[in-house]
Scaffold this motif. Sequence first.
Motif, PDB file in Angstrom:
ATOM      1  N   ASN A  60      39.296  51.400  61.090  1.00  0.00           N
ATOM      2  CA  ASN A  60      40.598  50.743  60.922  1.00  0.00           C
ATOM      3  C   ASN A  60      40.429  49.298  60.488  1.00  0.00           C
ATOM      4  O   ASN A  60      39.529  48.596  60.967  1.00  0.00           O
ATOM      5  N   VAL A  61      41.315  48.869  59.600  1.00  0.00           N
ATOM      6  CA  VAL A  61      41.255  47.513  59.056  1.00  0.00           C
ATOM      7  C   VAL A  61      42.655  46.899  59.057  1.00  0.00           C
ATOM      8  O   VAL A  61      43.640  47.576  58.744  1.00  0.00           O
ATOM      9  N   ALA A  62      42.730  45.630  59.442  1.00  0.00           N
ATOM     10  CA  ALA A  62      43.959  44.840  59.330  1.00  0.00           C
ATOM     11  C   ALA A  62      43.616  43.593  58.524  1.00  0.00           C
ATOM     12  O   ALA A  62      42.593  42.949  58.762  1.00  0.00           O
ATOM     13  N   TYR A  63      44.482  43.262  57.582  1.00  0.00           N
ATOM     14  CA  TYR A  63      44.162  42.182  56.641  1.00  0.00           C
ATOM     15  C   TYR A  63      45.382  41.286  56.442  1.00  0.00           C
ATOM     16  O   TYR A  63      46.521  41.755  56.383  1.00  0.00           O
ATOM     17  N   VAL A  64      45.150  39.971  56.363  1.00  0.00           N
ATOM     18  CA  VAL A  64      46.219  39.032  56.033  1.00  0.00           C
ATOM     19  C   VAL A  64      45.653  37.968  55.098  1.00  0.00           C
ATOM     20  O   VAL A  64      44.502  37.540  55.239  1.00  0.00           O
ATOM     21  N   SER A  65      46.448  37.556  54.123  1.00  0.00           N
ATOM     22  CA  SER A  65      46.041  36.531  53.163  1.00  0.00           C
ATOM     23  C   SER A  65      46.483  35.161  53.658  1.00  0.00           C
ATOM     24  O   SER A  65      47.482  35.035  54.382  1.00  0.00           O
ATOM     25  N   SER A  66      45.762  34.137  53.269  1.00  0.00           N
ATOM     26  CA  SER A  66      46.104  32.777  53.707  1.00  0.00           C
ATOM     27  C   SER A  66      47.449  32.332  53.139  1.00  0.00           C
ATOM     28  O   SER A  66      47.834  32.723  52.039  1.00  0.00           O
ATOM     29  N   SER A  67      48.140  31.516  53.900  1.00  0.00           N
ATOM     30  CA  SER A  67      49.427  30.970  53.458  1.00  0.00           C
ATOM     31  C   SER A  67      49.241  29.875  52.420  1.00  0.00           C
ATOM     32  O   SER A  67      50.129  29.631  51.605  1.00  0.00           O
ATOM     33  N   ASN A  68      48.102  29.211  52.453  1.00  0.00           N
ATOM     34  CA  ASN A  68      47.834  28.120  51.514  1.00  0.00           C
ATOM     35  C   ASN A  68      46.739  28.516  50.526  1.00  0.00           C
ATOM     36  O   ASN A  68      46.079  29.561  50.683  1.00  0.00           O
ATOM     37  N   THR A  69      46.554  27.696  49.521  1.00  0.00           N
ATOM     38  CA  THR A  69      45.501  27.915  48.535  1.00  0.00           C
ATOM     39  C   THR A  69      44.682  26.643  48.372  1.00  0.00           C
ATOM     40  O   THR A  69      45.123  25.551  48.737  1.00  0.00           O
ATOM     41  N   HIS A  70      43.498  26.803  47.804  1.00  0.00           N
ATOM     42  CA  HIS A  70      42.656  25.664  47.428  1.00  0.00           C
ATOM     43  C   HIS A  70      42.133  25.915  46.021  1.00  0.00           C
ATOM     44  O   HIS A  70      41.956  27.069  45.614  1.00  0.00           O
ATOM     45  N   GLU A  71      41.903  24.849  45.306  1.00  0.00           N
ATOM     46  CA  GLU A  71      41.348  24.967  43.956  1.00  0.00           C
ATOM     47  C   GLU A  71      39.996  24.272  43.914  1.00  0.00           C
ATOM     48  O   GLU A  71      39.893  23.076  44.178  1.00  0.00           O
ATOM     49  N   PHE A  72      38.950  25.028  43.592  1.00  0.00           N
ATOM     50  CA  PHE A  72      37.603  24.502  43.534  1.00  0.00           C
ATOM     51  C   PHE A  72      37.273  24.029  42.122  1.00  0.00           C
ATOM     52  O   PHE A  72      37.994  24.315  41.167  1.00  0.00           O
ATOM     53  N   ASP A  73      36.156  23.331  42.000  1.00  0.00           N
ATOM     54  CA  ASP A  73      35.687  22.879  40.694  1.00  0.00           C
ATOM     55  C   ASP A  73      35.073  24.033  39.901  1.00  0.00           C
ATOM     56  O   ASP A  73      34.789  25.104  40.442  1.00  0.00           O
ATOM     57  N   PHE A  74      34.842  23.791  38.624  1.00  0.00           N
ATOM     58  CA  PHE A  74      34.167  24.760  37.761  1.00  0.00           C
ATOM     59  C   PHE A  74      32.814  25.134  38.384  1.00  0.00           C
ATOM     60  O   PHE A  74      32.125  24.255  38.912  1.00  0.00           O
ATOM     61  N   PRO A  75      32.404  26.378  38.385  1.00  0.00           N
ATOM     62  CA  PRO A  75      32.997  27.532  37.674  1.00  0.00           C
ATOM     63  C   PRO A  75      33.952  28.368  38.521  1.00  0.00           C
ATOM     64  O   PRO A  75      34.200  29.524  38.214  1.00  0.00           O
ATOM     65  N   TYR A  76      34.452  27.788  39.619  1.00  0.00           N
ATOM     66  CA  TYR A  76      35.332  28.540  40.513  1.00  0.00           C
ATOM     67  C   TYR A  76      36.772  28.056  40.422  1.00  0.00           C
ATOM     68  O   TYR A  76      37.544  28.163  41.361  1.00  0.00           O
ATOM     69  N   ALA A  77      37.133  27.487  39.260  1.00  0.00           N
ATOM     70  CA  ALA A  77      38.444  26.860  39.095  1.00  0.00           C
ATOM     71  C   ALA A  77      39.572  27.873  39.239  1.00  0.00           C
ATOM     72  O   ALA A  77      39.409  29.063  38.985  1.00  0.00           O
ATOM     73  N   GLY A  78      40.720  27.354  39.620  1.00  0.00           N
ATOM     74  CA  GLY A  78      41.911  28.189  39.781  1.00  0.00           C
ATOM     75  C   GLY A  78      42.287  28.308  41.242  1.00  0.00           C
ATOM     76  O   GLY A  78      41.424  28.452  42.115  1.00  0.00           O
ATOM     77  N   ALA A  79      43.576  28.213  41.523  1.00  0.00           N
ATOM     78  CA  ALA A  79      44.042  28.313  42.908  1.00  0.00           C
ATOM     79  C   ALA A  79      43.657  29.661  43.494  1.00  0.00           C
ATOM     80  O   ALA A  79      43.783  30.699  42.849  1.00  0.00           O
ATOM     81  N   GLN A  80      43.168  29.636  44.720  1.00  0.00           N
ATOM     82  CA  GLN A  80      42.753  30.882  45.357  1.00  0.00           C
ATOM     83  C   GLN A  80      43.140  30.906  46.827  1.00  0.00           C
ATOM     84  O   GLN A  80      43.215  29.879  47.491  1.00  0.00           O
TER      85      GLN A  80
END
Length: 220
Positions: free
Chosen positions: A95-115
């Motif tokens: 069994n698995v329960a999952y929730v996504s974060s309410s906020n996001t962060h944007e990292f520098d290249f090469p991980y750019a983009g809100a996540q």
Amino acid sequence: MPSRKKAEANSHSAPVATPAITPAQLLVDAKNAERTPAARLYSAEQLVSHHLGSAEEKEVGALLPELREMVRKESIGKQWRYSSSIDDMTSKTSNVAYVSSSNTHEFDFPYAGAQHASLTLRKHPRHGNDVIFSIERGQLQCRSYDGCRIMVRFGDAEPRTYKAVGPEDNSSETLFIEGYADFTSRMKAVDIVRIQANTFRQGAPSWEFDVSGFNPDKMK
């Protein structure tokens, strides 16, 4: 008699106006207990927005707090996602329960983009019980062989330190937080959990999770 072409042109010359919903009708819709709380709240807010000062707007004002609370309660727990599967090696349920974060962060290249980050609770017949924290892109500084320390804050309580380890495949987006029983016990008593973990060249961002309405019965 006008020609067919002219008649057709005249028929499209002026758009038909859609009748505006009157304040009285909006009030009726807001009070209608057979409608969903969200629909009633929408009518009430339309009345307040577009008919300020009317008798209907004054009457619906007393209803707004109640409707907003109804909508809030109705949405509790819907952010959680649950799933189950059969483990091939034991024929027992995982069994698995999952929730996504309410906020996001944007990292520098090469991980750019809100996540977003994710918080996962897992009960597995062979691997045991796990609290899993993961990000979409980037490198969490937590190796599988020596582990790391992360900060977790439950509601408004003081932050607590938990030990965590990386996955056996050494992927950098996931870590396993030790102390499942303690973590879930504290989590069930609050609405918000914040997790802070070190990342390679991105500092230690804090990720916030709305954990309200978690249903432990779906993890049995």
